[in-house]
Scaffold this active site. Structure first.
Site, PDB file in Angstrom:
ATOM      1  N   ASP A 218       3.443 -31.542   9.895  1.00 44.39           N
ATOM      2  CA  ASP A 218       3.949 -32.059  11.167  1.00 44.39           C
ATOM      3  C   ASP A 218       4.641 -30.926  11.939  1.00 44.39           C
ATOM      4  O   ASP A 218       4.357 -30.664  13.117  1.00 44.39           O
ATOM      5  CB  ASP A 218       4.942 -33.193  10.848  1.00 44.39           C
ATOM      6  CG  ASP A 218       5.289 -34.039  12.052  1.00 44.39           C
ATOM      7  OD1 ASP A 218       4.801 -33.748  13.150  1.00 44.39           O
ATOM      8  OD2 ASP A 218       6.075 -34.998  11.881  1.00 44.39           O
TER       9      ASP A 218
ATOM     10  N   LYS B 158       6.686 -25.691  -0.823  1.00 45.50           N
ATOM     11  CA  LYS B 158       7.880 -24.938  -1.233  1.00 45.50           C
ATOM     12  C   LYS B 158       8.076 -25.127  -2.740  1.00 45.50           C
ATOM     13  O   LYS B 158       8.992 -25.824  -3.196  1.00 45.50           O
ATOM     14  CB  LYS B 158       9.108 -25.391  -0.413  1.00 45.50           C
ATOM     15  CG  LYS B 158       9.255 -24.525   0.857  1.00 45.50           C
ATOM     16  CD  LYS B 158      10.486 -24.774   1.661  1.00 45.50           C
ATOM     17  CE  LYS B 158      11.709 -24.131   1.068  1.00 45.50           C
ATOM     18  NZ  LYS B 158      11.803 -22.674   1.324  1.00 45.50           N
TER      19      LYS B 158
END
Ligand SMILES: NC(=O)C1=CN([C@@H]2O[C@H](COP(=O)(O)OP(=O)(O)OC[C@H]3O[C@@H](n4cnc5c(N)ncnc54)[C@H](O)[C@@H]3O)[C@@H](O)[C@H]2O)C=CC1
Ligand SMILES: CC(C)CC(=O)C(=O)O
Ligand SMILES: [Mg+2]
Length: 374
Positions: free
Chosen positions: A254, A197
């Site tokens: 994850d 991001k």
């Protein structure tokens, strides 16, 4: 890479919840490999997670880390038990896997999301969207927000508190995991999508810059794209086929891999390999575990899907021992058993035969027998 010296030394850490239930099914496959393929394994088993807390008061002992270094590979189940919800953060069962990854330098977690033909109807998405799907998520596992400083819970002057975690990535941490992803892509469809991001996080901006640089210098033949993590979550559900290899940090990897597991039918289907750096003696530390956790909601009922654990063992044979034929056989046996209609509860569908953990494990071994005699 040559085939392994025998006996193959494995450290087996079943852990908590469904961990021991699904690891037991790998035991059947190891026994089959010894009997029918002439391999010999030296298995050392130990406690980790809540099981270790109960016996030794710590989630993992230094001795277990030493045994992991001495082994050819580690087979890990899962850790986590709500019974230990009250202990301080550094003593939680989950510390066992975090510490193993960190102490052994296991920085590259390979999470393949591959759809078996027989399970196209079990996917959350339409069959045509997932048929033949084969994505490799490469998740960084020793850096990022799970390990960065400062961390903790502080009490503020007014008595209220603040919880702190910090996302940190260094150039070298990003370079080494990027190289793993590009190397893998060259053996697949030659495409890497790097996910971060960078629009709101400096660690993400550095991630993008370093991946771009490694690509330009060392892997210009591989197609590289970049995507923001929130968009990536959406794109995985909208059109997962656009991806070949994804490379991303600890937290995003994850989450995105749990999401991707549902494209394959269940969290109980996704295996993983976590690889470290090659050592001076040529050995490479590695740990193999399903991506799921200890599933306390179904533990002890004999209904967990053992396939993610069994496929993790197939990855162990492939990546740590170079036993490609045996790894192929296990994957084919899983595919055949699913095609025959056997299903654990998590992948159950109309008209299929519902079975428990051990019946699924036994069926896979029977299928191995058939493949061996063909
Ligand atoms: N590497 C590890 O050891 C990991 C440990 N955990 C820990 O596991 C504990 C439970 O976490 P959850 O958030 O519940 O995640 P989880 O992955 O254990 O389970 C999530 C859901 O998926 C189902 N599920 C998971 N594996 C399955 C299987 N093989 N067959 C059928 N259904 C399966 C569970 O029943 C549950 O409904 C926590 O303590 C967590 O920290 C979570 C992820 C990884
Ligand atoms: C430390 C683990 C519990 C984190 C996790 O969910 C994972 O590694 O998949
Ligand atoms: Mg997880």
């Amino acid at each position: 890479m040559t085939e392994p010296k025998q006996p193959v030394k494995l450290l087996v850490l079943p852990g908590d919840g469904i961990g021991p239930e699904v690891v037991r099914e790998v035991g059947r496959i190891i026994a089959w490999l010894e009997k029918k393929r002439g391999l010999t394994f030296e298995l050392t088993e130990d406690l980790v997670g809540g099981a270790s807390l109960a016996e030794y008061g710590v989630p993992i002992r230094d001795e277990v880390i030493e045994k992991a270094w001495a082994a050819d590979a580690v087979l890990f189940g899962s850790v986590g038990d709500p019974k230990w919800g009250h202990v301080s953060f550094d003593k939680r069962p989950e510390v066992a896997i975090l510490k193993l990854r960190q102490e052994l330098g296991l920085f590259a977690n390979l999470r393949p999301a591959k759809v078996f033909d027989a399970l196209v109807d079990s996917s959350t998405l339409k069959p045509d969207v997932v048929r033949g799907l084969d994505i490799m998520i490469v998740r960084e596992t020793v850096g990022g927000i799970y390990f960065g400083d400062p961390r903790g819970i502080e009490t503020l002057p007014d008595g209220s508190k603040r919880g702190i975690n910090t996302e940190v990535y260094t150039t070298s941490e990003i370079q080494r995991v990027a190289r793993v992803a590009f190397d893998l892509a060259r053996k697949r469809d030659n495409r890497v999508c790097s996910v971060e991001k960078c629009n709101v996080m400096e660690s993400g901006l550095l991630w993008k810059e370093v991946v771009t640089d490694v690509h330009a210098r060392e892997f210009p033949d591989v197609a590289l794209s970049h995507m923001l993590a929130d968009n990536c979550a959406m794109q995985l559900v909208r059109n997962p086929r656009q991806f070949d290899v994804l490379v991303t940090g600890n937290l995003f990897g994850d989450i995105l891999s749990d999401l991707a597991s549902m494209l394959t039918g269940s969290l109980g289907m996704l295996p993983s390999a976590t690889l470290g750096a090659e050592q001076a003696d040529g050995r490479r530390p590695a740990l193999y575990e399903p991506i799921h956790g200890s599933a306390p909601d179904i533990a002890g009922q004999g209904i967990a899907n053992p396939i993610a654990q069994i496929l993790s063992f197939a990855m162990l044979l492939r990546y740590s021992l170079n036993l490609q034929a045996e790894a192929d056989m296990i994957e084919q046996a899983v595919s055949n058993v699913l095609a025959s209609g056997l299903r654990t509860a998590d992948i159950m569908a109309d008209g299929m035969a519902r079975v428990g953990t051990s019946v699924m494990g036994e069926a896979i071994v029977r299928e191995l027998d058939k493949l061996q005699s063909n």
